[in-house]
Design an enzyme around this catalytic site. Structure first.
Site, mmCIF file in Angstrom:
data_model
loop_
_atom_site.group_PDB
_atom_site.id
_atom_site.type_symbol
_atom_site.label_atom_id
_atom_site.label_comp_id
_atom_site.label_asym_id
_atom_site.label_seq_id
_atom_site.Cartn_x
_atom_site.Cartn_y
_atom_site.Cartn_z
ATOM 1 N N PRO A 85 0.821 -1.214 0.000
ATOM 2 C CA PRO A 85 0.000 0.000 0.000
ATOM 3 C C PRO A 85 0.854 1.262 0.000
ATOM 4 O O PRO A 85 1.946 1.288 0.557
ATOM 5 C CB PRO A 85 -0.798 -0.122 1.308
ATOM 6 C CG PRO A 85 -0.778 -1.570 1.635
ATOM 7 C CD PRO A 85 0.539 -2.070 1.149
ATOM 8 N N CYS A 86 0.338 2.313 -0.639
ATOM 9 C CA CYS A 86 1.028 3.608 -0.665
ATOM 10 C C CYS A 86 0.614 4.398 0.565
ATOM 11 O O CYS A 86 -0.557 4.699 0.753
ATOM 12 C CB CYS A 86 0.655 4.376 -1.929
ATOM 13 S SG CYS A 86 1.500 5.948 -2.101
ATOM 14 N N GLN A 87 1.580 4.718 1.421
ATOM 15 C CA GLN A 87 1.284 5.431 2.655
ATOM 16 C C GLN A 87 2.284 6.570 2.837
ATOM 17 O O GLN A 87 3.108 6.833 1.967
ATOM 18 C CB GLN A 87 1.363 4.460 3.845
ATOM 19 C CG GLN A 87 0.319 3.359 3.768
ATOM 20 C CD GLN A 87 0.623 2.228 4.745
ATOM 21 O OE1 GLN A 87 1.653 1.589 4.668
ATOM 22 N NE2 GLN A 87 -0.283 1.987 5.655
#
Length: 429
Positions: A85-87
């Site tokens: 995931p992009c965080q």
């Protein structure tokens, strides 16, 4: 022929990386372990589908943060793969002022770094949304520079490319950034050291153009034109310290690039595949195979789709009382099936602006789960069944669409796998 490469698939979903790699060469890529866990969900449907499809691997259905270092160290993995995931990747120094740099709690990229430190694989492949290269808005490229700095500190080089699957012949306009990561002590890396003169590497000249445009894995598998988009290119030297990379990054990151020994060269490239996209009509099922439940006859629902896809100018009031107009451009009333599909999201199939809305022979309908699978180059009915407590059960259409919205285009991974196969066979250890 090379020996098998043992693979650990993190954030495995329903097995997109594994499908792609096995399509490239099932004898070479051997996925021995997987990890899939949705922390916000009681049921672990993706894990259950993966376990149904791949009962031969060790499938670990717990939060990746709960996998011990000892467990990772016990894995003789040659490759780690995953779409994480992009965080927010901002970091701060630990109290002990050591390599124990801690990201925001729950940031899963640091679990990849932990696994890489424990396992020290030869290769890694990652996938993410392309906005990662431009995040955060106030310091574009910073998050990506942190990732590069962390991987450099572990002795890895990184090649990256933003790929729109439709531009390389597939049925979906899905833009994602892919990373090919390789260890600096491998024969392939040593070959690059010799060919590109390590001492002058990336030092404000074009010594790496041949790699990015001709010799690199992505150049061979996903050709680009021998020209730059708007003449954009950049060089940057990363600091050794991850906190400095977070606080002081001032570089630029474009859609194609390579990082070696803490220095990177990046260009804005133009695809040149020579392939036409696959139109949506080529992956649609014949009408006599489409169940009635996918057709929409409720006029209220049809009108709702028309409204959602239409232009909007709506007056709104913010929490502090400020009045403004929310504007949204219009879309076509329904999909043009002579074009590839748009990017599929996890809301696919719901009454939503992003849902693919079809009009076939005067009748409206949504995509079937099989068509959604085809948009991601999965086999038909891949997600139809799951195994729970030893019992095979059917998966709901809603979850099948959710899986595909989260998935990747497996044929892109297949091409990357073929590139790694060539490298392994050409540069023997």
């Amino acid at each position: 022929m090379a020996d098998k490469l043992n693979v650990l698939e993190l954030f495995a979903g329903v097995g997109g990386f594994r499908i792609g790699l096995e399509n490239a060469d099932k004898d070479l890529f051997h996925t021995k372990w997987s990890n899939q866990f949705e922390p916000a969900r009681k049921s672990q449907d993706a894990f259950d589908v993966y376990s149904y499809r791949f009962p031969d691997s060790e499938n670990i259905g717990i939060d990746v943060a709960e996998i011990s270092d000892a467990k990772f160290r016990s894995m003789d993995a040659d490759m780690i793969v995953g779409g994480f995931p992009c965080q927010d990747y901002s970091v701060a120094r630990s109290k002990k002022d050591e390599m124990g740099i801690q990201g925001k709690k729950g940031v899963l990229f640091w679990q990849i770094i932990r696994a890489a430190k424990d396992i020290h694989p030869k290769y890694m492949i990652f996938e993410n949304v392309d906005r990662l290269l431009k995040a955060p808005a106030k310091q574009r490229g910073r998050d990506f520079s942190i990732m590069l700095t962390a991987l450099n500190s572990l002795g890895y080089s990184v090649e990256w490319r933003v790929i729109n699957a439709a531009e390389y012949g597939r049925a979906q306009r899905r833009r994602r950034v892919y990373f090919f990561v390789f260890r600096n002590d491998l024969p392939y890396a040593k070959h690059l050291d010799e060919k590109y003169e390590l001492d002058s590497l990336l030092m404000n000249d074009n010594s790496y153009d041949e790699y990015l445009f001709k010799d690199g894995l992505f150049a061979k598998q996903f050709p680009i034109k021998r020209e730059l988009y708007k003449n954009r290119q950049a060089f940057y030297e990363l600091p050794d310290d991850i906190v400095k990379a977070s606080d002081e990054f001032t570089g630029k990151v474009f859609n194609t690039g390579v990082m070696r020994y803490g220095r990177y060269y990046t260009v804005d490239s133009i695809p040149d595949s020579g392939k036409q996209p696959t139109p949506l009509k080529d992956i649609l099922q014949p009408e006599n195979q489409v169940d009635d439940k996918y057709y929409v006859t409720d006029q209220k629902k049809i009108d709702k789709f028309a409204y959602l896809r239409g232009p909007k100018h709506i007056k709104r009031t913010s929490a502090d009382g400020h009045t403004y107009t929310y504007s949204e451009g219009g879309m076509s009333p329904y999909e043009d099936i002579s074009l590839p599909g748009r990017t599929m999201l996890t809301s696919e199939g719901s009454v939503n602006r992003s849902t693919h809305w079809l009009k076939i022979n005067g009748k409206y309908r949504i995509l079937t789960p099989i068509e959604a699978e085809r948009m991601q180059d999965f086999p038909d009915n891949w997600t139809k069944y799951k195994i729970v407590d030893g019992e095979v059960k059917e998966v709901s259409d809603r979850m099948r669409m959710f899986f595909m919205g989260n998935a990747l285009v497996t044929s892109i991974i297949e091409r990357i796998g073929l590139g790694i196969k060539d490298i392994v066979n050409e540069y023997k250890e």
